[in-house]
Design a protein around this motif. Structure first.
Motif, PDB file in Angstrom:
ATOM      1  N   ASP A   1      -4.682  12.518   3.188  1.00 13.07           N
ATOM      2  CA  ASP A   1      -3.764  11.464   2.769  1.00 13.07           C
ATOM      3  C   ASP A   1      -4.473  10.541   1.797  1.00 13.07           C
TER       4      ASP A   1
ATOM      5  N   LYS B   1      -4.177   6.410  -0.182  1.00 16.88           N
ATOM      6  CA  LYS B   1      -3.512   5.106  -0.341  1.00 16.88           C
ATOM      7  C   LYS B   1      -3.775   4.591  -1.754  1.00 16.88           C
TER       8      LYS B   1
ATOM      9  N   ARG C   1       1.097  11.422   2.186  1.00 16.73           N
ATOM     10  CA  ARG C   1       0.506  12.268   3.223  1.00 16.73           C
ATOM     11  C   ARG C   1       0.821  13.740   2.953  1.00 16.73           C
TER      12      ARG C   1
ATOM     13  N   GLU D   1       0.883  -1.156   0.000  1.00 15.57           N
ATOM     14  CA  GLU D   1       0.000   0.000   0.000  1.00 15.57           C
ATOM     15  C   GLU D   1       0.924   1.210   0.000  1.00 15.57           C
TER      16      GLU D   1
ATOM     17  N   ARG E   1     -14.611   4.068  10.814  1.00 13.02           N
ATOM     18  CA  ARG E   1     -13.576   3.559  11.736  1.00 13.02           C
ATOM     19  C   ARG E   1     -13.774   4.161  13.131  1.00 13.02           C
TER      20      ARG E   1
ATOM     21  N   ASP F   1     -12.770   4.851   0.521  1.00 15.12           N
ATOM     22  CA  ASP F   1     -12.036   4.140   1.580  1.00 15.12           C
ATOM     23  C   ASP F   1     -10.550   4.459   1.507  1.00 15.12           C
ATOM     24  N   SER F   2     -10.123   5.090   0.411  1.00 11.46           N
ATOM     25  CA  SER F   2      -8.679   5.194   0.122  1.00 11.46           C
ATOM     26  C   SER F   2      -8.044   6.484   0.589  1.00 11.46           C
ATOM     27  N   TRP F   3      -8.833   7.408   1.096  1.00 11.06           N
ATOM     28  CA  TRP F   3      -8.270   8.718   1.474  1.00 11.06           C
ATOM     29  C   TRP F   3      -8.935   9.260   2.719  1.00 11.06           C
ATOM     30  N   ARG F   4      -8.358  10.326   3.233  1.00 15.64           N
ATOM     31  CA  ARG F   4      -9.051  11.129   4.235  1.00 15.64           C
ATOM     32  C   ARG F   4      -9.343  12.472   3.590  1.00 15.64           C
TER      33      ARG F   4
ATOM     34  N   GLY G   1      -3.944  10.095  11.290  1.00 18.53           N
ATOM     35  CA  GLY G   1      -3.932   8.631  11.261  1.00 18.53           C
ATOM     36  C   GLY G   1      -2.723   7.998  11.917  1.00 18.53           C
ATOM     37  N   SER G   2      -2.222   6.943  11.258  1.00 17.35           N
ATOM     38  CA  SER G   2      -1.160   6.159  11.885  1.00 17.35           C
ATOM     39  C   SER G   2       0.134   6.964  12.019  1.00 17.35           C
TER      40      SER G   2
END
Ligand code: 5GP
Length: 410
Positions: free
Chosen positions: A180, A182, A98, A94, A226, A206-209, A103-104
């Motif tokens: 961000d 993915k 960013r 993945e 989430r 589902d792939s971004w914020r 997130g993480s």
């Protein structure tokens, strides 16, 4: 569509063969939504349809910009949410870009303030491994494990950054901050492009914020799901509403707004300049038209022509092709609110210098339109990136060891 056998199934999609086309697959997105590597799972009726629409529209935008993707057609219309893609071998990574800390990243690096802007954009790789929660993986490790070559890592990083900037531009036009993103890559398997990297999988909500007005609490992406402490039907309805809104907004992304570059020649002797500009505009897909009107001999005709063009085209940029001492650009510039670019006499320049000047003028024209046209914005990024890689490739060739003398077996 001639859907054949199922070839793969993920958490939110199913891939099928396309009958009689071995190098093409059919992707359908399901109504499943999950978080925590599958620890939480729900179904939202109609989500797959929206995800397919979002993905198809994002890929269509990226294709229009000139980025390599696996997307061929479908997904958007009344076609059972079936999207046709070029078959490829997926790389189990993945690739996350960013632009804003969330997130993480902020969990891993508490020193980074949540919501702060990240420049240059950060690219991170995560190894796809649900059982181990998709761990972060460093480029050296990717190479050591034979997942991708250093050159591929460079290409993926560059493409991922450009993809992020294109989507950030598109979202900005809807007053929304792309935080961000993915994406995933595959290597094409068909004879035409074998081994070439393309953006594959899906790019959906589902792939971004995404934070409307830059405000996290207004988020419209999967993070809403989430974050739920417990999942009630009304929450799922709210999530569906956000996905619907996103699919609708993304529908406006791949639209090229009509624009025109009007080249005004001081006289017929400037035809070569006009030709060079027209050629330099081609990589951007920008149409050009030519008029001859002289600031010295027919100034009132110049004004008449530009008024006519201003009234005809909603979006136009003027480019003058003129001599070093003529004043055509100034005359036009003072008479219109439209941007004017000046391309002075090419006859005194070497041909290659004239070409470079034409490229500069074309770039400036494209940038003018790129402000509110994401396709052109993306094409500008691509032209610039290609120019950079041409230099890197030329340098690599220059410093490569000389070929072995004839007859030597390497
Ligand atoms: P983070 O590493 O901060 O959790 O996620 C970074 C970005 O990648 C976010 O936009 C997030 O939505 C996306 N992302 C991370 N993991 C996954 C995943 O397994 N699937 C999808 N679709 N997106 C992911």
């Amino acid at each position: 569509m001639n859907k054949g056998l199922e070839v793969a199934r993920g958490k939110t999609k199913v891939l099928y063969e396309q009958q009689d086309q071995p190098d093409v697959l059919v992707v359908t997105q399901t109504d499943n939504i999950s978080a925590g590597d599958g620890a939480r799972r729900n179904t939202i009726s109609g989500k797959g349809r929206l995800a397919a629409k979002t993905t198809a529209r994002v890929f269509r935008l990226l294709n229009l910009c000139g980025l390599p993707t696996h997307y061929l057609s479908g997904g958007e219309d009344d076609d059972d949410n079936e999207m046709l893609v070029r078959r490829c071998d997926m790389i189990p990574l993945e690739v996350v870009v960013r632009g804003v800390a969330a997130g993480s990243l902020v969990r891993r690096k508490p020193g980074i303030v949540r919501g702060s802007i990240i420049v240059p954009r950060m690219v991170e790789f995560f190894f796809k491994d649900d059982a181990n929660h998709d761990p972060l993986i460093e480029p050296d490790e990717i190479v050591r494990r034979g997942i991708a070559t250093p050159q591929e890592i460079g290409v993926m990083s560059e493409i991922a950054r450009i993809t992020f900037e294109i989507l950030a531009h598109a979202w900005r036009r809807h007053q929304t901050l792309l935080v961000d993103l993915k994406i995933e890559f595959g290597r094409l398997v068909d004879a035409e492009g074998r081994g070439n990297l393309v953006i594959a999988d899906v790019i959906d909500n589902d792939s971004w914020r995404i934070w409307p007005q830059g405000r996290e609490e207004l988020m419209l992406d999967k993070q809403m799901y989430r974050n739920l402490a417990e999942v009630r039907q009304e929450d799922l309805d709210r999530v569906y509403g956000a996905y619907e809104q996103v699919a609708e907004l993304v529908g406006m992304f791949p639209v090229m707004r009509p624009g025109m570059v009007a080249i005004v020649l001081e006289g017929p002797e400037h035809a070569a300049q006009a030709e060079a500009i027209t050629a330099a505009l081609r990589p951007y897909g920008l149409p050009a038209m030519r008029r001859i009107a002289s600031a010295r001999l027919t100034p009132s005709y110049v004004l008449q022509v530009i008024q006519q063009l201003d009234a005809t085209f909603a979006r136009v940029v003027f480019v003058t092709a003129e001599g070093n001492s003529s004043r055509l650009a100034e005359l036009i510039d003072d008479a219109t609110t439209t941007p004017v670019l000046r391309f002075a006499d090419a006859s005194v320049q070497a041909e290659s210098a004239a070409q470079l000047t034409a490229q500069r003028v074309a770039l400036a024209a494209a940038k003018t339109f790129a402000v509110d046209d994401t396709v052109l914005f993306g094409r500008v990024l691509l032209v610039q990136a290609n120019a950079r890689s041409a230099i890197v490739a030329a340098d690599a060739q220059l410093s490569a060891p000389p070929p072995p003398p004839n007859g030597t077996v390497a």
